[in-house]
Scaffold this motif. Structure first.
Motif, mmCIF file in Angstrom:
data_model
loop_
_atom_site.group_PDB
_atom_site.id
_atom_site.type_symbol
_atom_site.label_atom_id
_atom_site.label_comp_id
_atom_site.label_asym_id
_atom_site.label_seq_id
_atom_site.Cartn_x
_atom_site.Cartn_y
_atom_site.Cartn_z
ATOM 1 N N ALA A 84 -5.323 -1.718 0.778
ATOM 2 C CA ALA A 84 -4.691 -2.193 -0.445
ATOM 3 C C ALA A 84 -3.448 -2.998 -0.076
ATOM 4 C CB ALA A 84 -4.330 -1.018 -1.344
ATOM 5 N N SER A 119 -5.254 -4.355 -4.952
ATOM 6 C CA SER A 119 -5.906 -4.978 -3.804
ATOM 7 C C SER A 119 -6.058 -6.485 -4.007
ATOM 8 C CB SER A 119 -7.298 -4.370 -3.586
ATOM 9 O OG SER A 119 -8.180 -4.764 -4.633
ATOM 10 N N SER A 136 0.856 -1.178 0.000
ATOM 11 C CA SER A 136 0.000 0.000 0.000
ATOM 12 C C SER A 136 0.896 1.232 0.000
ATOM 13 C CB SER A 136 -0.894 0.003 1.241
ATOM 14 O OG SER A 136 -1.710 1.145 1.262
#
Length: 484
Positions: free
Chosen positions: A207, A259, A199
């Motif tokens: 994510a 994701s 992320s």
């Protein structure tokens, strides 16, 4: 057997030393060590991305002859050095559709560096090295829901019998100054088999995801030539039909899918050259194991023989079998190189074969001789070898309340989950943003006769015919014996 089908510009990060406190937990040789860590800048031209990493790794391990040299020598046991040299352009052209332009440009930078250092390495050799994962990986993956915060911890053992410890690294891939993903790399192989999407400031919370890919052998008929070559020909056909090599498949997915949900869609549907297992951990407590066929999720089990289906298998896979999800009440998942929905193991298969009446065994052997150039007992190599069962036993013994990174590392470091072919162990968590790799050193030798023959067979099937006019001469050459 079916199971055998299996410095000067140093940028090593200080955080690579954060794994040192865990090393006393490892039930293996004292030579085990944290993987060196490097940064790769995707904003650089492809030919410049890997050069500083290669220089640093060679400086760390005493130069070319102790890092990449043994790998090149191994490739020259598959095709002699003079053949790589003479037919370099033809072999490049044959490999390009499989590896792609960007990867080829990256490899050209590695070739340029080798030549600057005084070593002749053909670009085609580096290109063909990118297909090795399809042919030789035995691996273990474990997903655990941490007892402290529910984060998914992902343990990965890579089992391979080549001398790769001095080129095993952790690489952080950056774009626009931010780390996009982290991976465990055998330098010179620029695709992904193990990695974690991170992320960053441009992504929403939650994510990120981790993934590994494990080899999945699906039995193929091989009258006269034998089942092993039948399996290899199926992979060749998959490549020629547009199936992707694993390294590009996972690398592209990890760079494009932010994701867990996005990743599953890509990983379940992209066409592959070979069947695979894909173990995926999310950043919001998700986990999944995808059992892949070449065109999508698997619809048949590994053992496709009539006798195997009749005697040993419970059933063919359902969609839920091929896309196993970590349920809210589950705290772990495991996957090795065998279909998880089958209750049969290698040992129970052998017991079934041993219990056949003489006439049944004779019929079984004759059938498999005709169709696969194999015996009835060879079927048992398509069922679990005990690594998965041992991992489950260790997890259950430790208990859900002790689901920690340290405990997971202990599981991954216990035989037979850890074995003489294990090259590295990675422990990662997308939710926590942690990624550590231990390079394994066993100090044992392992013969690679079967692997050399497999790689040569695939190259002969895919490469330009002119390159292999002297193929019959190679069969009499000595086979490489490598140090693991």
């Amino acid at each position: 057997m079916l199971r055998s089908l299996v410095g000067s510009e140093m940028c090593i990060r200080d955080r690579s030393m954060t794994l040192l406190p865990l090393l006393p937990l490892l039930a293996t040789a004292l030579a085990d060590m944290p993987a060196p860590e490097y940064t790769l800048d995707l904003d650089l031209p492809p030919s410049q991305r890997w050069q500083h990493i290669m220089r640093s790794q060679m400086s760390l391990h005493g130069g070319y002859n102790h890092t990449f040299g043994p790998l090149v020598e191994f490739a020259q046991h598959i095709i002699p050095a003079e053949t790589w040299r003479k037919y370099d352009l033809e072999l490049q052209a044959a490999a390009l559709p499989f590896v792609g332009d960007e990867v080829t440009e990256e490899l050209s930078g590695i070739q340029i560096l080798a030549r600057e250092l005084g070593y002749e390495v053909q670009l085609s050799l580096l290109q063909w090295f990118q297909i090795f994962y399809e042919l030789m990986m035995q691996c273990t993956g474990v997903l655990v829901r941490a007892s402290a915060d529910g984060a998914i911890l992902h343990g990965r053992n890579m089992d391979i019998g080549l001398p790769l410890e001095n080129i095993t690294t952790t690489v952080h891939w950056t774009r626009a100054g931010e780390t996009v993903m982290t991976s465990t790399q055998f330098l010179g192989y620029v695709g992904l088999h193990t990695g974690m999407r991170r992320s960053n400031s441009n992504l929403s919370a939650g994510a990120g995801w981790s993934a590994q890919v494990n080899e999945r052998i699906v039995l193929a008929a091989g009258p006269v030539i034998g089942y092993q070559k039948g399996i290899l020909l199926a992979t060749v056909a998959g490549l020629l039909d547009g199936g992707r090599i694993v390294g590009r498949y996972l690398r592209d997915a990890m760079l494009s899918a932010p994701s867990f949900k996005d990743a599953l869609g890509v990983l379940a549907s992209n066409k592959l050259a070979s069947p695979m297992y894909v173990i995926v951990g999310g950043a919001k407590g998700e986990g999944a194991v995808l059992t892949r066929g070449r065109d999508g999720l698997a619809t048949v089990a590994q053992d496709t023989s009539v006798v195997g289906r009749a005697m040993l298998q419970d059933r063919q896979p359902s969609t839920q079998d091929a896309e196993r999800m970590l349920g809210s009440g589950d705290w772990y998942m495991t996957q090795t190189n065998w279909d998880s929905w089958l209750n049969t193991t290698h040992a129970s298969c052998a017991s079934v074969i041993a219990g056949l009446a003489p006439w049944e065994l004779k019929a079984c052997d004759e059938y498999h001789k005709i169709v696969y150039e194999a015996s009835c007992a060879d079927l048992c190599q398509l069922y679990s070898d005990g690594r998965r069962e041992k991992a489950i036993e260790l997890l259950e013994a430790g208990g859900r309340s002790n689901a920690t990174s340290d405990q997971l590392l202990k599981v991954m470091s216990t035989a037979p989950v850890l074995n003489g072919g294990t090259a590295f162990t990675s422990i990662m968590s997308a939710q926590r943003g942690t990624y550590h790799t231990v390079v394994r050193h066993h100090g044992t030798s392992q013969h690679q006769d079967n692997l050399v023959e497999k790689l040569r067979f695939v190259l002969e099937a895919l490469g330009p015919a002119v390159v292999f006019e002297a193929a019959h001469e190679w069969s009499g050459q000595g086979v490489a014996h490598t140090q693991e």
